[in-house]
Write a protein that holds these residues in place. Structure first.
Motif, short mmCIF file in Angstrom:
data_model
loop_
_atom_site.label_atom_id
_atom_site.label_comp_id
_atom_site.label_asym_id
_atom_site.label_seq_id
_atom_site.Cartn_x
_atom_site.Cartn_y
_atom_site.Cartn_z
N PHE A 130 0.83 -1.20 0.00
CA PHE A 130 0.00 0.00 0.00
C PHE A 130 0.87 1.25 0.00
CE2 PHE A 130 -2.25 3.43 2.12
CZ PHE A 130 -3.44 3.46 1.42
N ALA A 131 1.94 1.23 0.76
CA ALA A 131 2.83 2.39 0.81
C ALA A 131 3.43 2.67 -0.56
CB ALA A 131 3.94 2.15 1.84
N ALA A 132 3.75 1.60 -1.31
CA ALA A 132 4.28 1.79 -2.65
C ALA A 132 3.20 2.30 -3.61
CB ALA A 132 4.86 0.48 -3.18
N VAL A 146 3.21 7.47 -7.26
CA VAL A 146 3.00 7.17 -8.68
C VAL A 146 4.07 6.22 -9.20
CG1 VAL A 146 2.88 8.15 -11.00
CG2 VAL A 146 1.86 9.37 -9.07
N ILE A 147 5.32 6.46 -8.83
CA ILE A 147 6.42 5.64 -9.34
C ILE A 147 6.36 4.20 -8.79
CG2 ILE A 147 8.06 6.21 -7.52
CD1 ILE A 147 10.22 6.36 -9.69
N GLY A 148 5.70 4.04 -7.65
CA GLY A 148 5.66 2.72 -7.03
C GLY A 148 4.46 1.87 -7.42
N ILE A 149 3.55 2.40 -8.24
CA ILE A 149 2.34 1.65 -8.60
C ILE A 149 2.65 0.34 -9.31
CG2 ILE A 149 0.29 1.70 -10.06
CD1 ILE A 149 -0.10 4.59 -9.28
N PRO A 150 3.54 0.30 -10.32
CA PRO A 150 3.85 -1.00 -10.96
C PRO A 150 4.40 -2.02 -9.97
CG PRO A 150 4.65 0.81 -12.31
CD PRO A 150 4.24 1.40 -11.00
N LEU A 151 5.29 -1.56 -9.08
CA LEU A 151 5.84 -2.46 -8.07
C LEU A 151 4.74 -2.96 -7.13
CD1 LEU A 151 8.26 -3.77 -6.65
CD2 LEU A 151 8.54 -1.65 -5.33
N ALA A 152 3.80 -2.10 -6.77
CA ALA A 152 2.71 -2.49 -5.89
C ALA A 152 1.81 -3.54 -6.54
CB ALA A 152 1.88 -1.26 -5.50
N ILE A 153 1.54 -3.38 -7.84
CA ILE A 153 0.69 -4.34 -8.55
C ILE A 153 1.37 -5.72 -8.60
CG2 ILE A 153 -0.30 -4.92 -10.80
CD1 ILE A 153 -0.69 -1.91 -11.25
N ILE A 154 2.66 -5.72 -8.93
CA ILE A 154 3.40 -6.99 -8.97
C ILE A 154 3.46 -7.62 -7.59
CG2 ILE A 154 5.65 -8.02 -9.44
CD1 ILE A 154 6.07 -5.85 -11.57
#
Length: 313
Positions: A217-219, A223-231
């Motif tokens: 959730f923190a990621a 905005v830059i952390g959204i792809p990492l959060a999805i993975i």
């Protein structure tokens, strides 16, 4: 706190004042005080007792909107047992096995549950729509619904269907486990680490079960952390399903291996241990805590194994 509050742990409590939102993930949590934004919480037991200026989203084995709670907008509650006794000034959406509505709601109420109880203090100014098992709704004569009531009774599944579904879930778990053990042989080493350090594995696993969603959730809020959060979220869901494979292998190995004899093949050992564990996780009352323990043990055993290998190298 002028901004947002993020909390994670075995048991957490908030009773202060925040100008932002509250995000909580814990085994047990109580959220009171004043929240100017939203409340988003997930855990074993979630209790809301405070004033929330915006929306509440809560997921847990038990979710309680206490009588002192006051939600100015909407509430979205999901859990095994959900009780709404506090005020909801907007709309209320509830999904759970057992749902109790016994407080004021200004907007509409939608419920999907196995059983629904409308208590004597239920005051619904809007419409009530509920979908429950046949004969699963109980309405106190003192309860008030000013809008229209739409009730849909769903026949309960037959015994044959329930047995077939349970066997299918166990078979799917066994298939996934055998494939993982054949494709990822080091998992057998993780089962050995579970034998040698069970307390460390379970403790570390519980930590990761709570910490990973919080970090995801923190990621996601950046905005830059959204792809990492999805993975990360996708891998977390897969890991939750696959984690019990390790304790299943450990159980089968413990039952089949004999001192001085040739070790049992991991796939064969897992078929026995995984079947026993799979049946246990489907049992009422003990199924959920057993699944939680198995997931924690699997997570932790893999983490302990990785740390041990890194220390050796």
């Amino acid at each position: 706190v002028p901004g947002d509050v993020m909390m994670a742990g075995q048991d957490v409590a908030f009773s202060g004042s925040t100008g932002g939102s509250v995000l909580a993930a814990a085994g047990g949590q109580t959220i009171g005080g004043f929240v100017a934004g939203n409340v988003r919480s997930a855990g074993g037991a979630v209790v809301l007792t405070g004033h929330v200026e915006r929306n509440v989203t809560a997921l847990g084995a038990d979710v309680l909107l206490d009588r002192d709670a006051d939600v100015q907008l909407n509430a979205y509650l999901v859990g095994g047992r959900v009780e709404q006794r506090g005020a909801v000034r907007g709309h209320l959406r509830v999904a759970g096995r057992e749902v109790v509505l016994d407080g004021p709601v200004t907007g509409n109420v939608d419920v999907v549950a196995s059983s629904l109880i409308l208590g004597p203090s239920a005051r619904i100014a809007g419409d009530l729509s509920y979908r429950v098992r046949e004969g699963g709704a109980s309405v106190d004569p003192a309860a008030e619904v000013r809008g229209e009531t739409t009730a849909v009774s769903v026949p309960g599944p037959s015994t044959t269907f329930q047995v077939a579904t349970s066997l299918g879930r166990i078979a799917g778990f066994l298939l996934v486990g055998v494939v993982l053990l054949l494709v990822v042989p080091p998992l057998a080493g993780a089962a050995q680490d579970l034998t040698e350090r069970p307390a460390a594995a379970v403790g570390l696993g519980l930590l990761w079960l709570v910490a990973l969603p919080v970090m995801t959730f923190a990621a996601a809020v950046t905005v830059i952390g959204i792809p990492l959060a999805i993975i990360s979220a996708a891998l977390y869901v897969v890991a939750l399903y696959a984690a019990p494979v390790v304790p299943g292998l450990w159980l089968g190995t413990s039952l089949l291996d004999r001192p001085g004899a040739e070790p049992t093949h991991p796939a064969r050992a897992f078929l026995l241990g995984g079947f026993i564990l799979g049946v246990g996780m489907l049992l009422p009352w003990v199924g959920f805590p057993l699944r939680l323990l198995a997931m924690a043990a699997g997570f932790g055993a893999v983490a302990v194994a990785i740390r041990a290998r890194l220390e050796e190298s």
